[in-house]
Design a protein around this motif. Structure first.
Motif, short mmCIF file in Angstrom:
data_model
loop_
_atom_site.label_atom_id
_atom_site.label_comp_id
_atom_site.label_asym_id
_atom_site.label_seq_id
_atom_site.Cartn_x
_atom_site.Cartn_y
_atom_site.Cartn_z
N MET A 1 -3.98 -19.87 -10.47
CA MET A 1 -3.25 -20.04 -11.70
C MET A 1 -2.36 -18.95 -11.83
SD MET A 1 -4.70 -22.60 -13.12
CE MET A 1 -3.74 -22.43 -14.47
N THR A 2 -2.29 -17.75 -11.61
CA THR A 2 -1.38 -16.85 -11.91
C THR A 2 -0.15 -17.29 -11.17
OG1 THR A 2 -2.88 -14.95 -11.70
CG2 THR A 2 -0.55 -14.40 -11.26
N ILE A 3 -0.08 -17.79 -9.86
CA ILE A 3 0.92 -18.52 -9.11
C ILE A 3 1.69 -19.60 -9.86
CG2 ILE A 3 1.80 -19.62 -6.83
CD1 ILE A 3 -0.25 -17.90 -5.67
N ILE A 4 0.68 -20.48 -10.45
CA ILE A 4 1.24 -21.85 -11.04
C ILE A 4 1.90 -21.16 -12.43
CG2 ILE A 4 0.61 -23.80 -12.39
CD1 ILE A 4 -1.75 -24.14 -10.34
N VAL A 5 1.40 -20.26 -13.09
CA VAL A 5 1.87 -19.95 -14.57
C VAL A 5 3.36 -19.19 -14.18
CG1 VAL A 5 1.68 -18.27 -16.20
CG2 VAL A 5 -0.21 -19.45 -15.85
N VAL A 6 3.27 -18.66 -13.18
CA VAL A 6 4.73 -17.88 -12.66
C VAL A 6 5.77 -18.94 -12.52
CG1 VAL A 6 6.06 -16.36 -11.19
CG2 VAL A 6 3.71 -15.69 -12.11
N LEU A 7 5.24 -20.03 -11.77
CA LEU A 7 6.16 -21.25 -11.26
C LEU A 7 6.82 -22.03 -12.89
CD1 LEU A 7 4.53 -22.76 -8.30
CD2 LEU A 7 6.37 -21.35 -8.31
N ILE A 8 5.57 -22.00 -13.87
CA ILE A 8 5.96 -22.78 -15.02
C ILE A 8 6.91 -21.99 -15.84
CG2 ILE A 8 5.03 -23.42 -17.10
CD1 ILE A 8 2.62 -24.05 -15.55
N VAL A 9 6.84 -20.66 -15.81
CA VAL A 9 7.51 -19.80 -16.86
C VAL A 9 8.85 -19.72 -16.19
CG1 VAL A 9 8.07 -17.29 -17.49
CG2 VAL A 9 5.59 -18.33 -17.62
N PHE A 10 9.17 -19.63 -14.91
CA PHE A 10 10.37 -19.40 -14.53
C PHE A 10 10.87 -20.93 -14.26
CE2 PHE A 10 8.84 -15.42 -14.04
CZ PHE A 10 10.03 -14.67 -14.23
N GLY A 11 10.31 -22.01 -14.26
CA GLY A 11 10.91 -23.27 -13.83
C GLY A 11 11.37 -24.32 -14.87
N TRP A 12 11.15 -24.01 -16.22
CA TRP A 12 11.57 -25.06 -17.20
C TRP A 12 13.03 -24.76 -17.67
CZ3 TRP A 12 13.34 -22.93 -21.67
CH2 TRP A 12 13.22 -21.59 -22.00
N GLY A 13 13.89 -23.75 -17.37
CA GLY A 13 15.17 -23.51 -17.83
C GLY A 13 16.20 -24.43 -17.49
N GLY A 14 16.12 -24.84 -16.34
CA GLY A 14 17.34 -25.88 -15.76
C GLY A 14 17.04 -27.07 -16.54
N LEU A 15 15.95 -27.62 -16.68
CA LEU A 15 15.75 -28.89 -17.51
C LEU A 15 16.10 -28.90 -18.97
CD1 LEU A 15 14.40 -31.79 -17.73
CD2 LEU A 15 12.22 -30.81 -17.96
N ALA A 16 15.43 -27.75 -19.59
CA ALA A 16 15.95 -27.42 -20.72
C ALA A 16 17.41 -27.54 -21.09
CB ALA A 16 15.40 -26.02 -21.60
N ILE A 17 18.30 -26.99 -20.32
CA ILE A 17 19.74 -26.76 -20.41
C ILE A 17 20.17 -28.23 -20.61
CG2 ILE A 17 21.96 -26.22 -19.51
CD1 ILE A 17 20.60 -23.63 -18.35
N THR A 18 19.87 -29.17 -19.51
CA THR A 18 20.37 -30.50 -19.51
C THR A 18 19.75 -31.24 -20.46
OG1 THR A 18 20.20 -30.42 -16.99
CG2 THR A 18 20.30 -32.45 -17.94
N VAL A 19 18.70 -31.11 -21.04
CA VAL A 19 18.04 -32.12 -22.04
C VAL A 19 18.66 -31.58 -23.27
CG1 VAL A 19 15.98 -32.47 -23.58
CG2 VAL A 19 15.89 -32.46 -21.08
N ARG A 20 19.14 -30.10 -23.52
CA ARG A 20 19.88 -29.88 -24.73
C ARG A 20 21.28 -30.66 -24.84
NH1 ARG A 20 24.25 -26.17 -25.11
NH2 ARG A 20 24.41 -25.25 -27.36
N THR A 21 22.06 -30.70 -23.72
CA THR A 21 23.32 -31.33 -23.54
C THR A 21 23.00 -32.79 -23.90
OG1 THR A 21 23.89 -29.85 -21.71
CG2 THR A 21 25.18 -31.90 -22.18
N MET A 22 21.89 -33.35 -23.58
CA MET A 22 21.86 -34.79 -23.77
C MET A 22 21.49 -34.99 -25.20
SD MET A 22 19.69 -36.00 -20.48
CE MET A 22 19.40 -37.65 -20.99
N THR A 23 20.61 -34.22 -25.81
CA THR A 23 20.34 -34.28 -27.23
C THR A 23 21.58 -34.01 -28.24
OG1 THR A 23 18.24 -33.44 -26.76
CG2 THR A 23 18.67 -33.12 -28.85
#
Length: 637
Positions: free
Chosen positions: A499-521
């Motif tokens: 779970m520690t490994i998965i949480v780290v992947l989640i914490v550092f993995g959402w940024g790129g998608l957020a930037i793209t979705v912001r532009t679309m929004t």
């Protein structure tokens, strides 16, 4: 009430099931989508089956060599036989009743027998036996407590009718609770000396040996003993070659003349340097001359048996000449030292010939012995043991294991783990890692991207600066550091490490998608229908949920599909680097091979690598199809 349930079912069908079905149909319409969906269905199906059938003690199985001790170690899959490679089969016989029993010479014996057919010229890896539940008795005799243990003998009868006693043991226990207790006993080859003698006696070629050694019985005995000792030495390293092999023994004479010639030259130099006028020269010279003649005859002899009499004769003449030289003070100091050295060297040669195999070249080769093998486990008790008071047999069961040279669908690793089983149970772990990290990353990226683009201002600034910070932190070093900390903090808790490994992947993995979705929004919220909805009094939440999220969701799904293989590959990479959760993941299997430095064992490396690649390919192919759905311009490419 019934109409309300029908209405709810219809709503769920229209809002969720039908769009999902339509989406899958559209994915299926693309070639990449068909292949990806087929692979994905297979992966999910295997993962569900593995989850349902997964034993509760999986982690203990994975880490326990004792669980796999009946399997051969580091052997390829059984199907390599279809590629032309000879294979010795695996055989495990579970015996609950003896084939015979009886009383003899004050002992009650029970004979458990198993047969094994070796049809191809290949060595099985080993043969072992387990005696489960052997009874050990405690009886009163002459006011003292006496412990009676069984004598267990492990015998192998080979196709050449040679009987090998592999092991004999008598298990003991210091404290017997009640009047009997049971214990398990494991037997494997321990009687190396006895097996070596039996093999040596069977395969030593007396005629060929006599041709090399000669007729001297002492020398023949020494060479025979040397051959048996050589067999025992070799058998300790490769026991299967001798237990299941026929021996070809070749003995040749080494270059003994290279040790005798210097002695001849030393004696000859002393004789030639001895003046005629030296005191006692006439008494000393005959002994030296006779010694030279005997040494020459030894050099001309064909066998060591022929050499021995001449060597003894030479030593006797030298001893006599040396004694005479002392009496007459015949030799100089150098001459006396040279002759003494020659006598010592000659004595050493005679001793080596009569006690060692120094002057023989012993070559032992083995070939697989095909045919029928019979393994016997004989359990015997002294008749004073109260066997009749047992509720059953004195032994619960006997397992006789012939470990083959191939095993299962995917072979075994260095402790005998069945790689097919381990990789099978790795399916749900891999899918759980990939889907959990990908779904969580996608949801966070979508929500924060929409919020950032829709509300703007300080909210947008805070989210985007957070994305900038996360994007500039190197992920791999953080994963390695936090993974090692988790291993120290959550000792024996694989779930928390994972779970520690998965949480780290989640914490550092959402940024790129957020930037793209912001532009679309930002683009979507400027559309007239958004302004119309707001003018009609629609709340921000309704606008986001009704008009914006549905439009960016398709891109989010495509991003999620591509994120799954990334998470699986990251976990596998961490395992190879030594950061392991403790679960039998595909990466952990690869890591074990790396730790053992066994890059030559292809069945240990290729299958987990292929599974990781196939899983990644399935999601990538589905992702490519979704990309074409999201961006129609890609359909023409």
């Amino acid at each position: 009430m019934a109409s309300r349930q029908v209405s709810m079912s219809k709503t769920i069908s229209q809002r969720y099931i039908r769009p999902l079905w339509d989406g899958l149909k559209e994915i299926w319409s693309y070639g990449t989508g068909k292949v990806g969906l087929i692979l994905l269905i297979l992966l999910v199906g295997v993962s569900v089956a593995a989850t349902v059938t997964m034993p509760s003690n999986l982690l203990a199985m994975w880490e326990s060599p004792a669980y796999w001790d009946e399997n051969p170690m580091l052997v390829p899959p059984e199907w390599v036989s279809y590629l032309g490679q000879p294979v010795a089969p695996q055989s495990v016989s579970a015996l609950t009743k003896p084939v015979s029993s009886g009383e003899q010479a004050g002992f009650m014996y029970y004979n458990y027998t198993a047969k094994y057919e070796l049809t191809q010229p290949q060595y099985p890896q080993d043969v072992t036996a387990k005696v489960l539940g052997a009874a050990i008795f405690s009886i009163q005799a002459n006011n003292t407590v006496k412990v009676i243990s069984p004598t267990i003998t492990f015998i192998l009868i080979r196709p050449d009718n040679l009987t090998l006693t592999l092991a004999t043991t008598s298990p003991t226990i210091s404290n017997v609770s009640g009047w009997y207790t049971r214990m398990d006993v494991k037997l494997s080859l321990t009687n190396y000396g006895g097996v070596g003698q039996a093999l040596g006696a069977r395969y030593i070629n007396e005629t060929q040996l006599a041709e090399v050694v000669g007729s001297n019985t002492t020398l023949l005995s020494v060479v025979r003993l040397g051959i048996m000792n050589e067999i025992v030495t070799l058998m300790r390293s490769f026991p299967q070659y001798y237990i299941f092999g026929k021996l070809v023994i070749k003995v040749s004479l080494g270059n003994i003349s290279s040790d005798i010639t210097p002695i001849y030259q030393q004696v000859d130099s002393v004789l030639k340097s001895l003046p005629e006028t030296a005191p006692g020269a006439n008494a000393v010279k005959p002994g030296l001359s006779n010694a030279l003649s005997s040494l020459q005859a030894a050099l001309n002899a064909r066998t060591p048996s022929g050499m021995i009499p001449y060597l003894y004769s030479a030593l006797g003449n030298l001893t006599q000449a040396y004694a005479m030289s002392i009496a007459y003070n015949t030799f100089s100091a150098n001459q006396s030292t040279t002759l003494s050295s020659s006598m010592s060297s000659l004595s050493k040669i005679i001793s080596d010939l009569e006690t060692t195999t120094k002057y023989y070249n012993i070559d032992i080769q083995t070939q697989p012995l095909t045919g029928s093998y019979v393994a016997q486990v004989i359990v015997s008790y002294s008749t004073e043991a109260p066997l009749t008071r047992l509720p059953g047999l004195p032994v619960s069961s006997v397992r006789i294991i012939f470990k083959g040279s191939a095993y299962g669908l995917l072979g075994t690793d260095d402790i005998g783990r069945d790689l097919a089983v381990i990789l099978y149970y790795g399916f749900p772990v891999a899918m759980a890692i990939g889907l959990t990290a990908a779904i969580a990353t996608t949801l966070i990226g979508l929500v924060l991207g929409v919020i950032s683009g829709y509300y703007g201002g300080y909210v947008d600034e805070a989210i985007q600066r957070t994305v900038d910070v996360i994007g500039n932190i190197p992920l791999l070093p953080i994963l390695i550091l936090l993974g090692q900390i988790a291993e120290l903090v959550f000792v024996n808790n694989p779930f928390m490490i994972l779970m520690t490994i998965i949480v780290v992947l989640i914490v550092f993995g959402w940024g790129g998608l957020a930037i793209t979705v912001r532009t679309m929004t930002l683009s979507i919220k400027e559309e007239p229908y958004i302004e119309a909805a707001l003018a009609l009094g629609a709340s921000n939440n309704r606008v986001i949920m009704k008009h914006i999220l549905p439009q960016v969701a398709a891109y989010g799904v495509a991003s999620m599909v591509f994120s799954v293989p990334s998470a699986i590959l990251t976990e596998a990479g961490l395992s190879v680097l030594g950061i392991r959760s403790g679960y039998p993941t595909w990466g952990a299997v690869l890591s074990r091979a790396r730790d053992s430095n066994r890059y030559d064992v292809w069945w240990w490396i290729v299958p987990p690598g292929l599974l990781i690649s196939i899983t990644s390919l399935a999601f990538v192919l589905v992702g490519l199809a979704i990309e074409k759905m999201v961006e129609p311009r890609l359909r023409t490419l």
